[in-house]
Design a protein around this motif. Sequence first.
Motif, PDB file in Angstrom:
ATOM      1  N   UNK A   1      44.958  36.021  17.434  1.00 48.91           N
ATOM      2  CA  UNK A   1      43.945  36.252  16.424  1.00 48.91           C
ATOM      3  C   UNK A   1      44.629  36.345  15.071  1.00 48.91           C
ATOM      4  N   UNK A   2      44.078  35.636  14.102  1.00 43.43           N
ATOM      5  CA  UNK A   2      44.661  35.641  12.760  1.00 43.43           C
ATOM      6  C   UNK A   2      44.075  36.775  11.922  1.00 43.43           C
ATOM      7  N   UNK A   3      44.647  36.951  10.746  1.00 41.47           N
ATOM      8  CA  UNK A   3      44.167  37.973   9.814  1.00 41.47           C
ATOM      9  C   UNK A   3      42.693  37.763   9.480  1.00 41.47           C
ATOM     10  N   UNK A  22      39.578  45.576  22.288  1.00 46.04           N
ATOM     11  CA  UNK A  22      40.146  44.839  21.155  1.00 46.04           C
ATOM     12  C   UNK A  22      41.639  44.655  21.388  1.00 46.04           C
ATOM     13  N   UNK A  23      42.126  43.463  21.134  1.00 39.99           N
ATOM     14  CA  UNK A  23      43.554  43.181  21.283  1.00 39.99           C
ATOM     15  C   UNK A  23      44.358  43.859  20.187  1.00 39.99           C
ATOM     16  N   UNK A  24      45.655  43.931  20.400  1.00 39.50           N
ATOM     17  CA  UNK A  24      46.539  44.532  19.391  1.00 39.50           C
ATOM     18  C   UNK A  24      46.433  43.809  18.065  1.00 39.50           C
ATOM     19  N   UNK A  25      46.393  42.481  18.104  1.00 37.04           N
ATOM     20  CA  UNK A  25      46.344  41.706  16.862  1.00 37.04           C
ATOM     21  C   UNK A  25      45.111  42.065  16.048  1.00 37.04           C
ATOM     22  N   UNK A  26      43.967  42.195  16.703  1.00 39.81           N
ATOM     23  CA  UNK A  26      42.734  42.552  15.974  1.00 39.81           C
ATOM     24  C   UNK A  26      42.880  43.912  15.307  1.00 39.81           C
ATOM     25  N   UNK A  27      43.399  44.884  16.039  1.00 41.90           N
ATOM     26  CA  UNK A  27      43.565  46.228  15.488  1.00 41.90           C
ATOM     27  C   UNK A  27      44.555  46.243  14.320  1.00 41.90           C
ATOM     28  N   UNK A  32      45.919  46.514   8.580  1.00 42.10           N
ATOM     29  CA  UNK A  32      46.600  46.002   7.389  1.00 42.10           C
ATOM     30  C   UNK A  32      45.593  45.778   6.262  1.00 42.10           C
ATOM     31  N   UNK A  33      44.454  45.201   6.581  1.00 44.36           N
ATOM     32  CA  UNK A  33      43.396  45.012   5.580  1.00 44.36           C
ATOM     33  C   UNK A  33      42.938  46.352   5.024  1.00 44.36           C
ATOM     34  N   UNK A  38      42.955  50.230   0.671  1.00 45.22           N
ATOM     35  CA  UNK A  38      43.178  51.614   0.234  1.00 45.22           C
ATOM     36  C   UNK A  38      44.205  51.674  -0.890  1.00 45.22           C
ATOM     37  N   UNK A  39      45.265  50.879  -0.785  1.00 45.96           N
ATOM     38  CA  UNK A  39      46.301  50.874  -1.825  1.00 45.96           C
ATOM     39  C   UNK A  39      45.758  50.331  -3.141  1.00 45.96           C
ATOM     40  N   UNK A  40      45.035  49.225  -3.068  1.00 44.50           N
ATOM     41  CA  UNK A  40      44.481  48.615  -4.289  1.00 44.50           C
ATOM     42  C   UNK A  40      43.449  49.545  -4.925  1.00 44.50           C
ATOM     43  N   UNK A  41      42.518  50.028  -4.136  1.00 40.84           N
ATOM     44  CA  UNK A  41      41.467  50.894  -4.674  1.00 40.84           C
ATOM     45  C   UNK A  41      42.056  52.211  -5.167  1.00 40.84           C
TER      46      UNK A  41
END
Length: 122
Positions: A1-3, A22-27, A32-33, A38-41
């Motif tokens: 699963x991609x970003x 949910x797979x690890x990639x999804x989580x 990360x998103x 959170x960092x930007x806001x």
Amino acid sequence: MSFTDAARTCLTSKFATFSGRARRAEYWWFSLLYMGAAAVIGGVSFAIEAPLFSIFLLPLIVPMLSVSVRRLHDTGKSGRRMLIALIPAVGPIVYLLGMTVDGTPGTNEYGPSPKAAAQPVG
């Protein structure tokens, strides 16, 4: 699963779905998103001295919780296991380590393996 697949899945089709797996990639992609947002806001909120942080991250709390519960389901654990993160000092570490474990193969009490469903037949 991609970003982009993870973001699309968590923000649209499984926004508040607390059942299933949910797979690890999804989580991890959705985490990360979430952390990037959170960092930007947080940075913008700090720069303009306005309480934007809670206002703009509030809509992302439900999909973050739902993907976390589904990730725990993939490892065969109950969603209540998330509460372990509330234990001071050790809890968040144990919780994050639990999120890195590979899901149980085949079907468990929470449904079929999303990893098996993603693999091509043949």
